[in-house]
Each structure stands twice: as structure tokens, then as C-alpha cells.
Enzyme design. Structure first.
Site, PDB file in Angstrom:
ATOM      1  N   LYS A   1       0.851  -1.034   0.064  1.00 37.47           N
ATOM      2  CA  LYS A   1      -0.021  -0.084  -0.099  1.00 37.47           C
ATOM      3  C   LYS A   1       0.949   1.185  -0.195  1.00 37.47           C
ATOM      4  O   LYS A   1       2.158   1.149   0.476  1.00 37.47           O
ATOM      5  CB  LYS A   1      -0.893   0.068   1.429  1.00 37.47           C
TER       6      LYS A   1
ATOM      7  N   ASP B   1      -7.006   4.053  -4.700  1.00 44.25           N
ATOM      8  CA  ASP B   1      -7.641   4.228  -3.284  1.00 44.25           C
ATOM      9  C   ASP B   1      -8.293   5.613  -2.929  1.00 44.25           C
ATOM     10  O   ASP B   1      -8.483   6.443  -4.003  1.00 44.25           O
ATOM     11  CB  ASP B   1      -6.552   3.698  -2.128  1.00 44.25           C
TER      12      ASP B   1
HETATM   13  P1  NDP Z   1     -12.858   7.821  -2.911  1.00 44.92           P
HETATM   14  O1  NDP Z   1     -11.722   8.507  -2.498  1.00 44.92           O
HETATM   15  O2  NDP Z   1     -13.344   7.567  -4.376  1.00 44.92           O
HETATM   16  O3  NDP Z   1     -14.300   8.138  -1.907  1.00 44.92           O
HETATM   17  C1  NDP Z   1     -13.944   8.004  -0.538  1.00 44.92           C
HETATM   18  C2  NDP Z   1     -15.233   8.546  -0.004  1.00 44.92           C
HETATM   19  O4  NDP Z   1     -14.968   8.754   1.378  1.00 44.92           O
HETATM   20  C3  NDP Z   1     -15.834   9.763  -0.228  1.00 44.92           C
HETATM   21  O5  NDP Z   1     -16.764  10.127  -0.218  1.00 44.92           O
HETATM   22  C4  NDP Z   1     -15.074  10.804   0.737  1.00 44.92           C
HETATM   23  O6  NDP Z   1     -15.550  12.250   1.065  1.00 44.92           O
HETATM   24  C5  NDP Z   1     -15.212   9.760   1.911  1.00 44.92           C
HETATM   25  N1  NDP Z   1     -14.078   9.973   3.043  1.00 44.92           N
HETATM   26  C6  NDP Z   1     -13.025   9.742   2.893  1.00 44.92           C
HETATM   27  N2  NDP Z   1     -12.283   9.910   4.063  1.00 44.92           N
HETATM   28  C7  NDP Z   1     -13.309  10.236   5.004  1.00 44.92           C
HETATM   29  C8  NDP Z   1     -13.221  10.723   6.152  1.00 44.92           C
HETATM   30  N3  NDP Z   1     -12.136  10.958   7.214  1.00 44.92           N
HETATM   31  N4  NDP Z   1     -14.482  11.115   6.907  1.00 44.92           N
HETATM   32  C9  NDP Z   1     -15.688  11.059   6.166  1.00 44.92           C
HETATM   33  N5  NDP Z   1     -15.780  10.644   4.694  1.00 44.92           N
HETATM   34  C10 NDP Z   1     -14.550  10.275   4.260  1.00 44.92           C
HETATM   35  O7  NDP Z   1     -12.313   6.154  -2.429  1.00 44.92           O
HETATM   36  P2  NDP Z   1     -12.638   4.753  -2.631  1.00 44.92           P
HETATM   37  O8  NDP Z   1     -14.092   4.460  -2.943  1.00 44.92           O
HETATM   38  O9  NDP Z   1     -11.952   4.306  -3.559  1.00 44.92           O
HETATM   39  O10 NDP Z   1     -12.493   4.232  -1.092  1.00 44.92           O
HETATM   40  C11 NDP Z   1     -13.272   4.101   0.050  1.00 44.92           C
HETATM   41  C12 NDP Z   1     -12.769   3.012   0.923  1.00 44.92           C
HETATM   42  O11 NDP Z   1     -12.807   1.894   0.244  1.00 44.92           O
HETATM   43  C13 NDP Z   1     -11.660   3.180   1.431  1.00 44.92           C
HETATM   44  O12 NDP Z   1     -11.388   2.788   2.652  1.00 44.92           O
HETATM   45  C14 NDP Z   1     -10.679   2.223   0.831  1.00 44.92           C
HETATM   46  O13 NDP Z   1      -9.493   1.763   1.230  1.00 44.92           O
HETATM   47  C15 NDP Z   1     -11.533   1.120   0.395  1.00 44.92           C
HETATM   48  N6  NDP Z   1     -11.213   0.229  -0.850  1.00 44.92           N
HETATM   49  C16 NDP Z   1     -11.334   0.967  -2.111  1.00 44.92           C
HETATM   50  C17 NDP Z   1     -10.922   0.061  -3.104  1.00 44.92           C
HETATM   51  C18 NDP Z   1     -11.045   0.583  -4.570  1.00 44.92           C
HETATM   52  O14 NDP Z   1     -11.160  -0.178  -5.539  1.00 44.92           O
HETATM   53  N7  NDP Z   1     -11.193   1.848  -4.801  1.00 44.92           N
HETATM   54  C19 NDP Z   1     -10.856  -1.563  -2.876  1.00 44.92           C
HETATM   55  C20 NDP Z   1     -10.930  -1.826  -1.520  1.00 44.92           C
HETATM   56  C21 NDP Z   1     -11.234  -1.064  -0.668  1.00 44.92           C
HETATM   57  P3  NDP Z   1     -14.739  13.216   0.676  1.00 44.92           P
HETATM   58  O15 NDP Z   1     -14.895  13.425  -0.785  1.00 44.92           O
HETATM   59  O16 NDP Z   1     -15.496  14.444   1.476  1.00 44.92           O
HETATM   60  O17 NDP Z   1     -13.524  13.148   1.152  1.00 44.92           O
END
Ligand code: NDP
Length: 450
Positions: free
Chosen positions: A124, A164
Site C-alpha cells: 500500500k 484508493d
Molecule cells: P474515494 O476517494 O473514491 O471516496 C472516498 C469517500 O469516502 C468519499 O465520499 C469521501 O468523502 C469519503 N471519506 C474519505 N475520508 C473520509 C473521512 N475521513 N471522513 C468521512 N468521509 C470520508 O475512495 P474509494 O471509494 O476508492 O475508497 C473508499 C474506501 O474503500 C476506502 O477505505 C478504501 O481503502 C476502500 N477500498 C477501495 C477500493 C477501490 O478499489 N477503490 C478497494 C478496496 C477497498 P470526501 O470526498 O468528502 O473526502
């Protein structure tokens, strides 16, 4: 070594890394009883060895903003374990990124990748860079500066990053372009690439789709399906968007989404048209979730307040899918889900449920799927992208989706089989940890003490 000894060992060496310690503790509590059955693995200190990264790279990223001002960020790559394949895991750009967060994610990634059945090790990386509010030019400049160092440490047979939080198709494009320029070669060094330059169909959808396929498998064990299920989803990024899409396709109703400012409650449920608005808002216009509530009648918006719980999880529903970030569902939230008789919690995000929250869910008979199993569809499809790159071929949408479907079904069965074999029937957390660990452990055993 018992669980106390192991945790003392890990805490002593990583005392300022709470997220990493939390992730190790969860796996250790599952795996140590299983190790009783395998004294050969205990003697080799396999679990202890998995808690120490094979390599951890930390570097300076200096870049110039549009006004010519110099900025300094910290970049990282954690190469955690390569026992079963090249390091594989995403890059996160978010101000909360630090060594603890990336080590927890890399540690989880080892076992998740093992569960997919695709040969990939765990890694990561990322940076404390905040993409919010940056211009297109600044994002590109940062990605290029970041890659000027990371390019030395990755390669299509060595370490293959992906996206991510804060890293989507746009950022991968800029980083891939920089890598290609520096190395003077076109290889599958990233996954999540664009279609037309080495990407795989279904990769953008895979984490969210895979999550809902996994949930469907869980519901089937109770003779139920996603049809007519009311679903709570947190987040509004990549994972949340495609989880919502698959819920709609399977006849369920997603009623919430969120970002770091607040959440929306759409009692009528997302439709394909409303989801298209959300995707455009988040992926193109990069706006805030409140605009979704402003655009559609009957949708309520609630700003995030500093409270001891997340009110999104107190809305009545059948299923809950945390898809935003770590520790977003705590003990109070879990109790609210229990009160509302939620059937299942499927983690789209990594470690979104606190240990106390997990205990409440499991103790109250709520089906609970840990992220390393239920969100593994993303990295599994990244593995399929790597295979296509090596073969020099492109599979159709239907082919990739069928493989994703089969992989999620297989992970589900693997978790249940391991849980049963090790005396915890129906417990997906123990099943996922034990099955993932044993696969990696056997490979480490075969490869000697290195
Ligand atoms: P994105 O950046 O596309 O979206 C993240 C979302 O979560 C946004 O809506 C963001 O809001 C919100 N968010 C992030 N940090 C916070 C916080 N501290 N408090 C509140 N809301 C928050 O990321 P992904 O959708 O890719 O990833 C989401 C989760 O899924 C993560 O935990 C990631 O590790 C996990 N994941 C992702 C994979 C992938 O293929 N993308 C694979 C496996 C797991 P805002 O825009 O306001 O920051």
C-alpha cells in the site's frame, strides 16, 4: 507465543501506530487459536514476520502550485509481503495518510489478496497530499513529482499500485504517464488504467459490485436476496457509487450516501438517473454531497457534527455498507443497527468498523463481512487486469464480470469453510483471517526464513 505476547511485540515496535496495531490485533485474535493446530507455523514465527514490512519507503515530494509556491508532502510505499506474488495494493492521497494508516492497509492487503486466489502479495502507499480544491494542473504536477521517486521502487513484476481514496482514473493516468516517461517502457505497472491503454473493463465497478455480490451470497445462506432490501451506504466515491449501482440492479433500495461534510437520506431510494447525477457531481464536478439533496425533492441533508456516533447508521434498514473510510462505524452505531434489526453489515471500506463495533454486531447475530473478504473484488479484478496485460489480450465486460462473480462466491465459501473448520461457524471475520493467513503462511514456510 500467545496473543498477549504477540501484541506486546507489535505494540513495542510500533507504539505510535494505533491503526496498524488495531489491524494486527483483529487478525491475531482470529489466527492464534488456529496456530495451536499448526505448531510448525508458530515455531517459524510466521505471524510475527507478517507484521514487519519487507520494505518501507518514505520520501519527500516537492511540487509547485499554480501561484509558484513550493509545497512539501510526504510519500510512502509499504511493501509488506511478497510470499505469493508481487506487491499489490492501492495508493491513497488524503491528509490523514501516515505510516500507521498505510501499514494497516498493507497488512490487511496481504490476507485480502490471498483470499482472491490470484497470486498477489500485499502493499500500500500514498501521500498526505489533499487533492481537494487543487486545480487540474496541480494534481498533475503532484502526481508527476510523486512518481519521480516511486518509479524507482515499483514494476510490473515487482510492485503494482492501483487507486484508493483520492486516487482515481485521473491520478492513475498522470502517474502512469510519468512512469512511462521515466522508465521508457509501456508495462502494466498500474491497475485501474483507462480502457484503451491497458485497463480492464469492470475494474472501476469491481469493488462496489463485488461487495454486493458478496452480500447476496450472505443473504442466500438465510434464503434471502437483495431484492427489496433497504440499504445504508456511506461514502460517495468509487466504492459507494458502484455498490449503489449494483444494489439498484439487484432490486434493492439504497437510501443514503455521504462525504466528509455530511450525508443525504433519500427515502425514495437512488434510481439510475439520480446515481448518474451523483457520479457526475463527484467524478466530474467534484462537488459536495449536499448538492444531491438540493437537486432532488424529498431528500434530506445532514451535516457531519462532532458526535460520539454517526447518525447515518441509525436509519432503519436491512443492510449496511460502510464504504467511506476506517473506523466510521463504532460501538454506538453498531448498537443502533442492532436496535433496527439490520440483517447484515458488509464492509466496502477497509476496517470501517471499530473492534468494539464488530463485537456488538457478531454478539447480536448480525451477519458481518470484513472488508478483506467483501471488498476484495477490486483487487481481484486488478489481478485480472494484470493477467490481461501479461497475455496481451482484453476480456469482454461479461467475461470479467463472470470471473468477478465467481471469485466473490469462492471467497464467501472459503470464509465459511475456514470458520467452520476452526470452530467458529458462520463467522466471516475469523474465516477470512484464518484462510488468508494460512495461504500466505504455507508459502512463507516453503520459502525459508528470509
Ligand atoms: P474515494 O476517494 O473514491 O471516496 C472516498 C469517500 O469516502 C468519499 O465520499 C469521501 O468523502 C469519503 N471519506 C474519505 N475520508 C473520509 C473521512 N475521513 N471522513 C468521512 N468521509 C470520508 O475512495 P474509494 O471509494 O476508492 O475508497 C473508499 C474506501 O474503500 C476506502 O477505505 C478504501 O481503502 C476502500 N477500498 C477501495 C477500493 C477501490 O478499489 N477503490 C478497494 C478496496 C477497498 P470526501 O470526498 O468528502 O473526502
Amino acid at each position: 507465543m500467545n496473543s498477549n505476547n504477540l501484541l506486546d511485540f507489535v505494540k513495542l515496535r510500533n507504539s505510535h501506530e494505533p491503526e496498524f496495531i488495531q489491524a494486527v490485533e483483529e487478525v491475531a485474535l482470529s489466527v492464534l487459536p488456529a496456530l495451536e493446530k499448526h505448531p510448525d507455523l508458530r515455531k517459524l514465527k510466521i505471524l510475527e514476520r507478517t507484521t514487519e514490512p519487507e520494505r518501507l519507503i518514505s520520501f519527500r515530494v516537492s511540487w509547485l502550485d499554480d501561484k509558484g509556491e513550493v509545497h512539501i508532502n510526504r510519500g510512502y510505499r509499504v511493501q509488506m509481503n511478497s510470499a505469493i506474488g508481487p506487491y499489490k495494493g492501492g495508493l491513497r492521497f488524503h491528509p490523514t495518510v501516515n505510516q500507521s494508516v498505510l501499514k494497516f492497509l498493507a497488512f490487511e492487503q496481504i490476507f485480502k489478496n490471498a483470499l482472491t486466489g490470484v497470486p498477489m502479495g500485499g502493499g500500500k502507499g500514498g501521500s498526505d497530499f489533499d487533492p481537494k480544491g487543487k486545480s487540474e494542473n496541480e494534481i498533475m504536477k503532484f502526481c508527476q513529482a510523486f512518481m519521480s521517486e516511486l518509479s524507482r521502487h515499483i514494476g510490473h513484476r515487482l510492485d503494482v499500485p492501483a487507486g484508493d481514496i483520492g486516487v482515481g482514473g485521473r491520478e492513475i493516468g498522470y502517474m502512469f504517464g510519468a512512469y512511462k516517461k521515466i522508465k521508457n517502457e509501456f508495462t502494466g505497472v498500474f491497475t485501474g488504467k483507462g480502457i484503451g491503454w491497458g485497463g480492464s473493463l469492470i475494474r472501476p465497478e469491481a469493488t462496489g459490485y463485488g461487495l454486493i455480490y458478496f452480500a447476496e451470497n450472505m443473504l442466500q445462506t438465510k434464503g434471502q436476496s437483495m431484492k427489496d432490501k433497504i440499504c445504508l451506504v456511506s461514502g460517495s466515491g468509487n466504492v459507494a457509487q458502484y455498490a449503489i449501482e449494483k444494489i439498484i440492479q439487484l432490486g434493492g433500495k439504497a437510501v443514503t450516501a455521504s462525504d466528509s461534510n455530511g450525508y443525504v437520506y433519500d427515502e425514495a431510494g437512488f434510481t439510475t438517473e439520480k446515481l448518474a447525477f451523483l457520479m457526475d457531481l463527484k467524478n466530474n464536478r467534484r462537488g459536495r454531497i449536499k448538492e444531491y439533496a438540493d437537486a432532488f425533492a424529498g431528500v434530506k441533508y445532514f451535516e457531519t457534527k462532532a458526535t460520539d456516533h454517526n447518525p447515518l447508521w441509525s436509519i432503519p434498514a436491512h443492510c449496511a455498507f460502510p464504504c467511506a473510510t476506517q473506523n466510521e462505524l463504532n460501538e454506538k452505531d453498531a448498537n443502533n443497527l442492532v436496535k433496527n434489526k439490520v440483517l447484515l453489515v458488509g464492509e466496502g471500506a477497509n476496517m470501517p468498523t471499530t473492534p468494539e463495533g464488530i463485537n456488538v454486531l457478531i454478539d447480536n447475530g448480525i451477519m458481518y463481512a470484513p472488508g478483506k473478504a467483501s471488498n476484495a473484488g477490486g483487487v481481484a479484478t486488478s489481478g485480472l487486469e494484470m493477467t490481461q496485460n501479461f497475455m496481451g489480450t482484453n476480456w469482454t465486460r461479461e467475461e470479467v464480470d463472470a470471473k468477478l462473480h465467481a471469485i466473490m462466491k469462492n471467497i464467501h465459501e472459503t470464509c465459511l469453510a475456514a470458520a467452520k473448520e476452526y470452530g467458529k461457524p458462520g463467522n466471516y471475520m475469523h474465516g477470512a483471517n484464518i484462510a488468508g493467513f494460512l495461504k500466505v503462511a504455507r508459502a512463507m514456510q516453503a520459502q525459508g526464513v528470509i
